[in-house]
Design a protein around this motif. Structure first.
Motif, PDB file in Angstrom:
ATOM      1  N   MET A  19       0.825  -1.203   0.000  1.00  0.00           N
ATOM      2  CA  MET A  19       0.000   0.000   0.000  1.00  0.00           C
ATOM      3  C   MET A  19       0.863   1.258   0.000  1.00  0.00           C
ATOM      4  O   MET A  19       0.554   2.238  -0.668  1.00  0.00           O
ATOM      5  CB  MET A  19      -0.892   0.021   1.236  1.00  0.00           C
ATOM      6  CG  MET A  19      -2.230  -0.640   1.063  1.00  0.00           C
ATOM      7  SD  MET A  19      -3.039  -0.746   2.680  1.00  0.00           S
ATOM      8  CE  MET A  19      -3.170   1.014   3.109  1.00  0.00           C
TER       9      MET A  19
ATOM     10  N   GLY B  68       2.265   1.991  -3.348  1.00  0.00           N
ATOM     11  CA  GLY B  68       1.216   2.574  -4.171  1.00  0.00           C
ATOM     12  C   GLY B  68       1.019   4.044  -3.836  1.00  0.00           C
ATOM     13  O   GLY B  68       0.866   4.884  -4.727  1.00  0.00           O
ATOM     14  N   THR B  69       1.020   4.373  -2.544  1.00  0.00           N
ATOM     15  CA  THR B  69       0.817   5.753  -2.119  1.00  0.00           C
ATOM     16  C   THR B  69       1.946   6.642  -2.614  1.00  0.00           C
ATOM     17  O   THR B  69       1.735   7.778  -3.036  1.00  0.00           O
ATOM     18  CB  THR B  69       0.730   5.808  -0.581  1.00  0.00           C
ATOM     19  OG1 THR B  69      -0.181   4.801  -0.147  1.00  0.00           O
ATOM     20  CG2 THR B  69       0.256   7.152  -0.111  1.00  0.00           C
TER      21      THR B  69
ATOM     22  N   GLU C 212       3.767   6.201  -5.295  1.00  0.00           N
ATOM     23  CA  GLU C 212       3.555   6.450  -6.716  1.00  0.00           C
ATOM     24  C   GLU C 212       2.417   7.446  -6.928  1.00  0.00           C
ATOM     25  O   GLU C 212       2.493   8.312  -7.800  1.00  0.00           O
ATOM     26  CB  GLU C 212       3.208   5.135  -7.440  1.00  0.00           C
ATOM     27  CG  GLU C 212       4.380   4.213  -7.666  1.00  0.00           C
ATOM     28  CD  GLU C 212       3.929   2.953  -8.379  1.00  0.00           C
ATOM     29  OE1 GLU C 212       3.620   3.023  -9.570  1.00  0.00           O
ATOM     30  OE2 GLU C 212       3.856   1.893  -7.711  1.00  0.00           O
TER      31      GLU C 212
END
Lengths: 315, 315, 315, 315, 315
Positions: free
Chosen positions: A234, A237-238, A240
């Protein structure tokens, strides 16, 4: 200041007290003993662990050292474990046929709770020291869950804030969070391995009928390390997303600038060419033409464009 | 210049000296010998290792070659190890029943320390040459920790500086740091494997009762390689953060430019249209109107906007 | 409210009803029983599972707890499984020689369907409780496929929209989708492992001739986890594409701005230098020159450049 | 044109010549033979390998085919190996009790060198055909090191140039380099596996006492594949660095533009408002005021800002 | 429309025809049969496979289902395989002592080719049905290579185009290509595993002397999956390159804009300040001064800067 708490279980009778209780207990007797040592000194460990119990010097050293990772060492008359707790560095445990010695630096919630529950919990008393160890480790491992949930909330929160208004401070928080999770991960993998090993029956002084309890802790530990992995995912992802949100914002601002320039530059050129020296410009003769001109520019165009621009971020 | 230091341990008596001590020692006798060779020449190795001790030519070659990775080779009357140290390329060790030959290029702290401690440390003398090897390798491995801590500090420092004021030089430092850590990683993995193998009891001339000591080094080595992995992770995060910080900075600058243009361009157009030929512009008649106009522009607007812009980075 | 549905299969005769049917059934008899418990209470589980069937307290606890991952525990007279369903948290199953107890929180499609099909499906009745379990799990696992297809469509859709008109909302959707897929992945891996283990014949109460059926579910589960992995891959690609699309858009806008400036700024300078005070500028004397000048600027240049700019995104 | 070189070693006497030497040699005799075939034709392989030596058709085909990866196949009276060399596609080797047949397309340095060294090197002659194979493969593998060093230098060089002046051409070079390294990696992994397998003693016609030599090649191969991995890592870092350097450069340019605009736009507005029709502007009356004004603008401001801007990159 | 082609090999005599040939063949006879079923219906499969040959219902179902991954199931009197082909979904094969049943949906090149070659190829006829299966699978697997080469060319092409003129359409193509390669990868991994298993001798009805042929297919399959991995790698590199190329382009454009502004803005200011009301501006009095001024601006500056800007990309 190191503190010692001793519990002696003799024919189902429980006595709790300080180090003086150790003397009455014998290694080849029937009475079982639990000695908990908080904030040990080197001298104490040598006196008590190496001399009185005959534990190996390396194990005694490991129980003092700050960074030992979770591990299991088998010795002829005892098992040596190092577990990791959320609050303190680690819990070292020496488990024999009829004794359990736990060593830790700093207060450990799980130890306190079990110590207080001992007088009332018949089951722990009757099941022996390996079951006692299970109860302690079980509490210790389950203390990871609230922490993990808090981290998950933090990441969710950060993600939401980044979509609202990405700022370098968010990145900084994210990197710190990531490091914390990495530390947890580094410790949870060998801990999982350790619990797997115990639940398979590799530890000499854990009785066969109690293996299923350790298997249960192993399942929890497995879930913990899975959760950690998914939190790492996660966070990536954050990270990016952060970059994309910023890129998006730059794009928005550039569009505003370009639309503005597309309208203004040609008009300015026209104004420059003709000098606006047309014969028919009645405004020049108004009394308040000068202040009005400035005012219109400010309210007219800024009102339209200024809002998304200013709400798009902060300086 | 190659230098040879010899220590002979005979019935608990220790004699330390140069190569001349080797002659008195016999392979099938009771006396134990430790020969340390610094900066060996090919001729010396052939003379001493291949002829006097009968070591295999490939092992002798490996102890000279610069890039050998950590390894273990079993031979009938000795074990051959290659370890990696932080300061020098490697330490080659030939371990037999009653001899230990260590070969290295460049000074090696751990060797010097053990050599000096030998006369006073009864334990090493009485425990035999495999325990002696343990003491050397233990010191050598633990020398990784200060280095790793320094790297961790460097990365922390870089991260902080990047958030303050990201510059290409930081990237460059990060890439160099990354390469160093990669080299460490490449060497630590086979080293860990090697120590695992020794602690499992695969090396012929390491006695069973000393395995636990090598197991202890293995645990340290495990922690080292875990730390290396986590540092690599941190560096990747920092790399990503760099990009985000720069993107953020560009975004800030663009917003300043756009806000500025949003205010200035329409005003310039208005000024262009009306030529400001209004009848009521009293400033034109002031004596100091011209210098005042320029001054206001500079102090008024630059003061507000200039600060964050200039502190946002350096050229 | 917890609900209990009981099916008793005695000499190929089927009786379905509520908890009262349990009493007539005996563990060492020939009749087979299937008990399905929906939304159990702790009291019920203790009463029924621990006391009536003698299941281990840890297994009973696991069947209540919300987060248990798929697992298998062997006990002397029964197998304990935890499976994961798409709709509900999990399905716990206690499988013995002639009984199957299934426990779940919330309605479970697969259970309802099998329960209703039971009276007509001779095959389930004659094949025994392990085949019954297969039928339930088979339906449960196959319920993953429509969900996965929907996710795949979502990602395709998002990808298409991003190429058309990338917006932060797409990123947000992508991150949410990614999290969902991560949760599925975290559960599908141990589930796959569990089915592998059953199909290898490790579960005591699954008959040899039914292994191939579980092997078939395992194949499906394998395909599911492969699909999940490939969806994760696609999402990462989409994330990267997002960034590239935005970068592209910024690039387009910048080119428009630069082309515009390249044309306008020099013209403005020229206009500024000569003040356009040429002697031959006939437009100045036109009656409608002023409004015409503004008009031309707007339609002339905006028409050419404005289109791609405005269709390039939205604010 | 295919060429055949034959070396026959009979009672330590060596004869080297062309294909005619093969006739005199017998498979069950004591004489050992090495046949090297360069640029073979299908007909030759069938004639010589399949008919004369009875090699399996698949092995013969593999020794012709261009893309076979390193492999080992055991046959009753010979071992079949495929190795990868840096210069040519591959070296196929058929190793029997007293024969070695090597097949390759294109010149192979290692083969030539060993062929020339053979008459003088007693050791190869006396150690048999498996030791001969070791000498060839050893030279072949070590030919990787200079290539790897050259690649490492290239990457270092590119990295340095990117920090000085990043250009798309660098990216292009990096991608090409990456592909080359990927090809090497794809071939080095099975080659490593192959050497591991030989050094473990799995090949029938490699004698036990020579295993340690192949183990030595394995160690080199291991180092090669580690180096390849670390080069891949470095390239990824360089790729990321490229992006960051460009982002940085854009940021610098934007700052110059913004600072410039912050100074110029307000001044231009002021100039527009007052038309600079002040009564006290003495420069208007200078003879050279017009050329001077233009000159000042060019030298004054461009000198300050122009430098970093122009040195920041090239078009 | 499902079509059935039957080949019966009896004492080296070959008869080819339709389903009517099946009747004459007996499972315990010496004659060998190959039945190829294209586009089967459920009824046909049940009739022929389940009833006539006694294949398991799950295997029969698998041979119809669209998404089964490559697999092997052992049954008492036959082996069941699922292979993947490039053109069609899959090839299911039932291999017994003297029969081979192949089932596929859609035309399969390899099947047609072998069917046509059968009358002339003595070798297939004499080697039995497992060798026949090898010939089919061999052709099927080798059909991957041209496809992989085409993909590699596509990626090369895309990479080149991106360096010339990066456009979102390239990204889109890249993502589609990536998905195709991912699908191939997902199928090639279990296929490789399957061939490994067959070549190890795990399939009951593949004769020992034919294992080496399947080993050969395994080697090809291994190369295929390595190539797929390296193509994935190349695509990731291309993705990153895309972003860098765009960033570069934006950077170039920004530099043009900034250089332009650095020259133009100060000049415009100067022109604004002095109003260019110098006494010595002879151009104002030229007849063609007005059109000349505009012309110079256009040709002078645009010529220099316009070229790289316009060739840098397209809108």
């Amino acid at each position: 200041m190191s503190s010692i708490r001793v519990s002696v279980l003799d024919s189902d009778a429980l006595r709790q007290g300080d180090a003086s209780l150790i003397e009455g207990w014998q290694r080849d007797g029937d009475a079982r003993i639990w000695i908990d040592i908080e904030d040990p000194t080197e001298a104490l460990l040598e006196e008590l662990l190496e001399k009185r119990f005959g534990f190996h010097e390396l194990a005694a050293e490991d129980s003092l050292s700050k960074n030992t990772l979770p591990k299991y060492d088998a010795f002829p008359h005892y098992d040596f474990f190092v577990f990791r707790a959320v609050e303190v560095n680690k819990l070292s445990a020496f488990l024999g046929r009829n004794f359990l010695v736990t060593v830790h630096t700093g207060k450990l919630q799980a130890i306190d709770e079990i110590h207080d529950r001992l007088p009332e919990d018949k089951r722990i008393v009757s099941n022996g020291v390996d079951y006692l160890l299970y109860e302690i480790v079980d509490l210790m491992i389950d203390a990871h869950f609230p922490l993990l949930e808090k981290i998950e909330e933090c990441v969710d929160d950060l993600q939401e804030q980044i979509f609202l208004n990405a700022q370098p401070a968010h990145l900084d928080q994210l990197l710190h969070l990531k490091r914390d999770v990495n530390v947890m991960r580094r410790q949870s993998l060998p801990q999982r391995e350790l619990l797997n090993l115990i639940s398979r029956g590799d530890a000499t002084f854990v009785q066969k009928q109690h293996l299923i309890y350790f298997r249960d802790i192993y399942d929890h530990m497995f879930r913990i390390s899975e959760t950690i992995d998914s939190e790492r995912d996660m966070m990536s992802g954050t990270m990016e997303a952060y970059l994309s949100v910023i890129a998006n914002r730059t794009n928005e601002i550039m569009r505003v600038l370009t639309v503005l320039s597309t309208i203004m530059l040609p008009l300015t050129l026209i104004a420059g060419i003709y000098g606006m020296n047309f014969e028919h410009m009645p405004e020049l003769h108004w009394l308040h033409g000068y202040p009005f001109a400035l005012g219109r520019a400010k309210t007219g165009i800024c009102e339209e464009i200024g809002r998304p621009l200013l709400s798009g971020g902060s300086s």
